[in-house]
Motif scaffolding. Structure first.
Motif, PDB file in Angstrom:
ATOM      1  N   LYS A 173       0.825  -1.213   0.000  1.00  0.00           N
ATOM      2  CA  LYS A 173       0.000   0.000   0.000  1.00  0.00           C
ATOM      3  C   LYS A 173       0.862   1.267   0.000  1.00  0.00           C
ATOM      4  N   SER A 174       1.844   1.338   0.885  1.00  0.00           N
ATOM      5  CA  SER A 174       2.696   2.528   0.972  1.00  0.00           C
ATOM      6  C   SER A 174       3.505   2.715  -0.303  1.00  0.00           C
ATOM      7  N   ASP A 257      -2.841   8.230   4.490  1.00  0.00           N
ATOM      8  CA  ASP A 257      -2.488   6.891   4.952  1.00  0.00           C
ATOM      9  C   ASP A 257      -2.478   6.892   6.488  1.00  0.00           C
ATOM     10  N   SER A 258      -3.540   6.460   7.139  1.00  0.00           N
ATOM     11  CA  SER A 258      -4.723   5.888   6.543  1.00  0.00           C
ATOM     12  C   SER A 258      -5.962   6.432   7.243  1.00  0.00           C
ATOM     13  N   SER A 312      -6.362   5.701   1.827  1.00  0.00           N
ATOM     14  CA  SER A 312      -6.085   4.286   2.079  1.00  0.00           C
ATOM     15  C   SER A 312      -6.844   3.819   3.315  1.00  0.00           C
TER      16      SER A 312
END
Length: 440
Positions: A173-174, A257-258, A312
């Motif tokens: 994700k990052s 995030d997030s 996210s």
């Protein structure tokens, strides 16, 4: 000295304040502090500063009001606070972004985290500003380049769009957010790192984001060890910074995030204020907090810029029905699901295309491009339904023409989805057409 510099100096001086109301600590409870002497002048959400007898200063926020008492929630540990300690009321929380913040790392209060001086902007902004008037907002804009094949074609991103990135921990994700920061066509990138592990901040800036991404980015960070007030404020502060650049007519890419950690921080604050839990432990106000944050992003008014946003969400076990994911999915213009099984076999970004949707389609693509997208989805869906039979050797070639085509196309299409070399949208569609041509 230029007039602009005088404005900045005036802003710094005005923030000092000539006089502020002062109260006294009357009671220290389980995480909250009762203060007398401020009931007539305090408002919900006001910031305060507690001056301990030991010389320590602790930030706090007004959580609730009564006729003779004000309840505060401290930014840090309450150890050392004593009865009769002085409490200074600072007023509503605001932030004053400045154009020179690009390339910098700041905290949720607009203070530098990279060890260098930071200019304060001439105009203060509300942390919880209302979104642009709904009837006067512009429509979604044109498709924008992203630097990744899957988002250039099958999941297009348009100017002013808001999408959710739903993923568990450790599935890239990052890294995907950093690719957006480096590759998406935008004037300024604002990144909110909410509740991030402290050791990962520098790694994200130097290794994941890199000099190229940092050169046009503002990072607003609140680490996981900080109080829920600061973690929650981080998202609002970052959005206020994005609005500062949007109001200058710029296209801003906002990456959060997030949202999950934002919601968890709000839960801690709300429960401390006496709000009952309802949505799997989250208070009822969680839904409003998430939706009001998301609504601030998107197209601006005529003559202003836009905020294209990627929020996210941490989903345990890919549970898309958990409260935060369900709330956010309902107010966004698309959602992208990252699947752990795809990540485990080494394909990044680990996008599960069949569970992901971009609501900018079909308008964001031409008729020919929409045909290619529909074909790719149909073949991927056919392969997904028959995958167990194929892997077990139970499928007989020729039984189903669609599955036969899906088997021929799948290796090339899977490789296409993992493409990471920057190319424009036209080149991405041309390459996807070549891949699909293998299927007949």
């Amino acid at each position: 000295m230029a007039f602009a510099e005088f404005d900045l100096l005036r802003a710094e001086i005005s923030d000092l304040g000539l006089a502020r109301p002062v109260g006294r600590v009357a009671e220290v409870g389980r995480g909250t502090i009762e203060v007398s002497g401020l009931s007539e002048c305090a408002s919900l959400g006001d910031r305060a500063k507690i001056r301990c007898q030991s010389g320590r200063e602790i930030g706090a926020e007004v959580l609730s009001l009564r006729q003779d008492m004000v309840t505060l929630l401290a930014d840090g540990a309450v150890e050392g606070i004593a009865i009769r300690d002085q409490v200074e009321l600072l007023g509503q929380a605001r932030i004053a972004p400045h154009d020179s913040w690009v390339g910098r790392i700041v905290d949720a209060f607009g203070r530098p985290l990279d060890g260098r001086p930071l200019l304060r902007g001439a105009q203060e902004r509300d942390l919880r500003a209302p979104p642009p008037a709904a009837a006067q907002r512009q429509r979604l804009g044109a498709r924008i380049e992203t630097g990744t094949a899957v988002f250039n074609t099958l999941l297009p991103l348009v100017r002013g769009q808001r999408i959710g990135l739903f993923a568990g921990s450790g599935v890239g994700k990052s890294s995907l957010l950093a690719k957006f920061a480096r590759g998406v066509s935008a004037d300024v990138v604002v990144i909110a790192l909410i509740g991030e592990r402290g050791r990962e901040l520098r790694e994200f800036v130097e290794k994941v984001l890199g000099p190229e991404g940092m050169a046009r980015s503002v990072i607003v960070a609140a680490t996981s060890d900080q109080s829920p007030l600061v973690r929650r404020r981080c998202a609002w502060a970052a959005m206020s910074v994005a609005e500062h650049f949007r109001d200058q007519g710029k296209h801003v890419l906002f990456l959060a995030d997030s949202v999950t950690r934002f919601a968890e921080a709000h839960r801690e604050v709300a429960l401390a204020g006496g709000e009952p839990p309802s949505l799997r432990g989250f208070p009822p106000s969680t839904s409003h907090q998430i939706m009001s944050l998301a609504e601030r992003a998107g197209p601006g008014l005529e003559g202003s810029g836009d905020i294209t946003a990627v929020f996210s969400v941490l989903v345990a076990g890919s549970d898309m029905e958990e409260p935060i994911a369900d709330i956010l999915r309902g107010v966004l213009d698309g959602h992208v699901v990252l699947d752990r099984r795809i990540a485990e076999r080494g394909r990044f970004p680990a996008v599960d295309l069949l569970r992901s949707v971009s609501r900018s389609l079909p308008d964001a693509a031409s008729a020919a491009e929409n045909t290619l997208i529909a074909t790719a989805r149909r073949l991927l869906g056919a392969y997904d339904r028959a995958e167990m039979m194929i892997q077990a050797g139970l499928y007989a070639a020729g039984s189903d023409p669609t599955i036969d085509a899906a088997i021929r196309v799948w290796p090339g299409l899977d490789d296409f989805l993992a493409q990471d070399e920057p190319e424009n949208t036209q080149a991405s569609f041309a390459r996807m057409a070549q891949v699909l041509a293998v299927g007949g």
